[in-house]
Design an enzyme around this catalytic site. Sequence first.
Site, mmCIF file in Angstrom:
data_model
loop_
_atom_site.group_PDB
_atom_site.id
_atom_site.type_symbol
_atom_site.label_atom_id
_atom_site.label_comp_id
_atom_site.label_asym_id
_atom_site.label_seq_id
_atom_site.Cartn_x
_atom_site.Cartn_y
_atom_site.Cartn_z
ATOM 1 C CG HIS A 64 -7.904 -16.510 1.949
ATOM 2 N ND1 HIS A 64 -8.125 -17.642 2.695
ATOM 3 C CD2 HIS A 64 -7.873 -16.915 0.659
ATOM 4 C CE1 HIS A 64 -8.204 -18.691 1.880
ATOM 5 N NE2 HIS A 64 -8.068 -18.271 0.640
ATOM 6 C CG HIS A 206 -5.608 -24.891 3.264
ATOM 7 N ND1 HIS A 206 -4.726 -25.313 2.299
ATOM 8 C CD2 HIS A 206 -5.566 -23.532 3.241
ATOM 9 C CE1 HIS A 206 -4.167 -24.256 1.724
ATOM 10 N NE2 HIS A 206 -4.655 -23.161 2.279
ATOM 11 C CG HIS A 233 -7.901 -23.517 -1.229
ATOM 12 N ND1 HIS A 233 -7.320 -23.223 -0.022
ATOM 13 C CD2 HIS A 233 -8.441 -22.359 -1.664
ATOM 14 C CE1 HIS A 233 -7.501 -21.944 0.268
ATOM 15 N NE2 HIS A 233 -8.195 -21.388 -0.707
ATOM 16 C CG HIS A 270 -8.570 -21.777 -6.818
ATOM 17 N ND1 HIS A 270 -8.708 -20.453 -7.139
ATOM 18 C CD2 HIS A 270 -8.074 -21.816 -5.545
ATOM 19 C CE1 HIS A 270 -8.301 -19.705 -6.109
ATOM 20 N NE2 HIS A 270 -7.921 -20.514 -5.130
ATOM 21 C CG ASP A 321 -8.400 -16.570 -3.434
ATOM 22 O OD1 ASP A 321 -8.140 -16.642 -2.223
ATOM 23 O OD2 ASP A 321 -7.860 -17.314 -4.276
HETATM 24 ZN ZN LIG Z 1 -8.166 -19.228 -1.196
#
Ligand SMILES: [Zn+2]
Length: 448
Positions: A64, A206, A233, A270, A321
């Site tokens: 990001h 997202h 995510h 993640h 990230d």
């Molecule tokens: Zn992220």
Amino acid sequence: MTHPHTQTYWLEHAWLGSFVEPGVAVEVVDGRITAVRTGLGSPPPGTEILRGLTLPGLANAHSHAFHRALRGTVQVGSGTFWTWREVMYATADRLTPDTYHALARAVYAEMALAGITAVGEFHYVHHAPGGAPYADPNAMGEALIDAAAEAGIRITLLDTAYLSSGFGQPPDTHQLRFSDGSADAWAERCSVLKDRDHLRIGAAIHSVRAVPARQLATVARWAEERRAPLHVHLSEQTAENDACRAAHGCTPTRLLADHGVLGPRTTGVHNTHLTDEDIALLGDSTTGTCMCPTTERDLADGIGPAAALQKAGSPLSLGSDSHAVIDLLEEARAMELDERLRTRTRGHWTAAALLRAASADGHAALGWDDAGTIETGALADLTTIALDSVRTAGPLPRLGAETAVFAASAADVRHTIVGGRHVVRDGAHTLVPDVPQALAQAVEALRA
Ligand SMILES: [Zn+2]
């Protein structure tokens, strides 16, 4: 008729996927590797010499870009992921296409200096504050695409559907600019974007918090029809798991599986708090896992079961990230070292396996199937690590991979080559003259 552009590099040492080879000539025609010759003791005449250990270009599979503006600032005080998110949202509120372009250009230049040749930008700041689209509804995405071109790296724009604040909750004030209103409207907006030389268009959900379950399939189908990468995510926080169980009676991974989101072109980012069933679902569907260890430790998220996921069949990639630091070697090292701390045993991954996550598997997760290896036919994306720096001097060159992963840092990146072109030469960016100044100015412009 124009002649093809031919260039030959002589690599003092090259990591060829599982071992280090001394004296390797790599011939490049129009940005692609056309020959790899090994066993050359000295550089043939007319070749450009790359001293050190040359790796395939590194892929930063989760970024990001605007989080770079938070560096340092968010290290004051205490809190959790959720308090960190408030500070992050305040910065997101201030982005415009111009300020985001300036910041992303500088951040991607920092990535090039760290040996990163491709970035996966998980992009959800789509509209003006309050949610009104810009005159070009993809103005923010185009700002990122231009920024990558100007910084000389490849980008996969993972255009992100972000529609709700939580299960059954409309977007909050900060999140209005993230939302297209519906997955259909998201699909219509991103269908305008097309692949270019340095660009792949991908999709993202997202999180299961941010896309209602009945709309997940719309995003999955959009990606499937284009054979585009799809990122999400997944279970970064236990609160997300709890809310998903309360709303749907299952884990986020099970919800994604039931709505057709998992598969070989999908990557869960993640994958921290998973059940054994979740791990089996991800592995059996060969859904990838993008670990972001420096962010996960920075945000006190926990340590994800990366080794178990890979064993189950999930390919691993790495991302910086939130850009607490931008250093893919550190991400690779951290994945192994976190596992050592948890298990109190060493050697879960070889240095070669960690480098594959940072190169070939990272590129595959971003839809660049023809990058991330030094072989004939691949894109000529290369990263050279100095083996004569204060951190890396001493070990035998054949241990170059171990030295790079376990002792080198981004500061040891000497050359970064993208499509046969030097983007970084002798530690200096060739396109962005003063990267620290570009970063300082872009971050200052966003300060409250
Ligand atoms: Zn992220």
